[in-house]
Motif scaffolding. Sequence first.
Motif, PDB file in Angstrom:
ATOM      1  N   TRP A  76       0.841  -1.200   0.000  1.00  0.00           N
ATOM      2  CA  TRP A  76       0.000   0.000   0.000  1.00  0.00           C
ATOM      3  C   TRP A  76       0.880   1.256   0.000  1.00  0.00           C
ATOM      4  O   TRP A  76       0.643   2.186  -0.766  1.00  0.00           O
ATOM      5  CB  TRP A  76      -0.913  -0.012   1.226  1.00  0.00           C
ATOM      6  CG  TRP A  76      -1.718   1.240   1.365  1.00  0.00           C
ATOM      7  CD1 TRP A  76      -1.390   2.351   2.073  1.00  0.00           C
ATOM      8  CD2 TRP A  76      -2.979   1.514   0.752  1.00  0.00           C
ATOM      9  NE1 TRP A  76      -2.372   3.294   1.962  1.00  0.00           N
ATOM     10  CE2 TRP A  76      -3.356   2.808   1.154  1.00  0.00           C
ATOM     11  CE3 TRP A  76      -3.813   0.789  -0.088  1.00  0.00           C
ATOM     12  CZ2 TRP A  76      -4.550   3.393   0.738  1.00  0.00           C
ATOM     13  CZ3 TRP A  76      -5.002   1.376  -0.491  1.00  0.00           C
ATOM     14  CH2 TRP A  76      -5.360   2.654  -0.087  1.00  0.00           C
ATOM     15  N   ARG A 121      -4.889  -0.248  -5.602  1.00  0.00           N
ATOM     16  CA  ARG A 121      -5.172  -0.031  -4.184  1.00  0.00           C
ATOM     17  C   ARG A 121      -6.425  -0.774  -3.737  1.00  0.00           C
ATOM     18  O   ARG A 121      -6.483  -1.261  -2.616  1.00  0.00           O
ATOM     19  CB  ARG A 121      -5.290   1.454  -3.886  1.00  0.00           C
ATOM     20  CG  ARG A 121      -3.953   2.157  -3.914  1.00  0.00           C
ATOM     21  CD  ARG A 121      -4.078   3.539  -3.283  1.00  0.00           C
ATOM     22  NE  ARG A 121      -2.836   4.272  -3.387  1.00  0.00           N
ATOM     23  CZ  ARG A 121      -1.908   4.294  -2.443  1.00  0.00           C
ATOM     24  NH1 ARG A 121      -2.084   3.615  -1.352  1.00  0.00           N
ATOM     25  NH2 ARG A 121      -0.805   4.997  -2.602  1.00  0.00           N
ATOM     26  N   GLY A 122      -7.421  -0.875  -4.598  1.00  0.00           N
ATOM     27  CA  GLY A 122      -8.645  -1.586  -4.240  1.00  0.00           C
ATOM     28  C   GLY A 122      -8.395  -3.045  -3.919  1.00  0.00           C
ATOM     29  O   GLY A 122      -8.935  -3.586  -2.950  1.00  0.00           O
ATOM     30  N   VAL A 127      -6.582  -3.278  -0.575  1.00  0.00           N
ATOM     31  CA  VAL A 127      -7.522  -3.094   0.537  1.00  0.00           C
ATOM     32  C   VAL A 127      -8.333  -4.366   0.768  1.00  0.00           C
ATOM     33  O   VAL A 127      -8.521  -4.791   1.911  1.00  0.00           O
ATOM     34  CB  VAL A 127      -8.452  -1.889   0.283  1.00  0.00           C
ATOM     35  CG1 VAL A 127      -9.600  -1.853   1.278  1.00  0.00           C
ATOM     36  CG2 VAL A 127      -7.665  -0.591   0.354  1.00  0.00           C
ATOM     37  N   LEU A 150      -6.123  -6.783   2.523  1.00  0.00           N
ATOM     38  CA  LEU A 150      -5.962  -6.413   3.932  1.00  0.00           C
ATOM     39  C   LEU A 150      -7.190  -6.791   4.749  1.00  0.00           C
ATOM     40  O   LEU A 150      -7.076  -7.361   5.833  1.00  0.00           O
ATOM     41  CB  LEU A 150      -5.706  -4.910   4.055  1.00  0.00           C
ATOM     42  CG  LEU A 150      -4.296  -4.428   3.742  1.00  0.00           C
ATOM     43  CD1 LEU A 150      -4.273  -2.917   3.537  1.00  0.00           C
ATOM     44  CD2 LEU A 150      -3.342  -4.820   4.850  1.00  0.00           C
ATOM     45  N   LEU A 151      -8.356  -6.484   4.224  1.00  0.00           N
ATOM     46  CA  LEU A 151      -9.595  -6.778   4.952  1.00  0.00           C
ATOM     47  C   LEU A 151      -9.820  -8.274   5.123  1.00  0.00           C
ATOM     48  O   LEU A 151     -10.189  -8.730   6.209  1.00  0.00           O
ATOM     49  CB  LEU A 151     -10.784  -6.134   4.245  1.00  0.00           C
ATOM     50  CG  LEU A 151     -10.822  -4.605   4.261  1.00  0.00           C
ATOM     51  CD1 LEU A 151     -11.969  -4.095   3.399  1.00  0.00           C
ATOM     52  CD2 LEU A 151     -10.927  -4.068   5.675  1.00  0.00           C
TER      53      LEU A 151
END
Length: 94
Positions: free
Chosen positions: A18, A28-29, A32, A35-36
């Motif tokens: 990131w 980036r999507g 993310v 990460l989630l």
Amino acid sequence: ITSAVFMVVYLAVLAAHWRLVSECGGRRGIIVIGLLVVAAVFIILQRHLWQTDRLAFWTVWGVFAASLILEAVYRQLRGRAFASATEPGSSRGG
């Protein structure tokens, strides 16, 4: 225990990606989402360990604490500090 450690390492890799996305590329999507998902699985694993094997739960957190302590002691003995992204000589510094 190994799964939990792997997930924390993978979270660190995703966080680094990131921060360095402009240098190494990527969306980036998707970062993310990664990460989630990994964070959610880690939390679910910790809840499962708490309910089924408290020794393993505390072992995981003990390993994390020990590795942070060892890293801090090593850096202090060697006179090295953690570099921030804004310090000269860091990969993103100016």
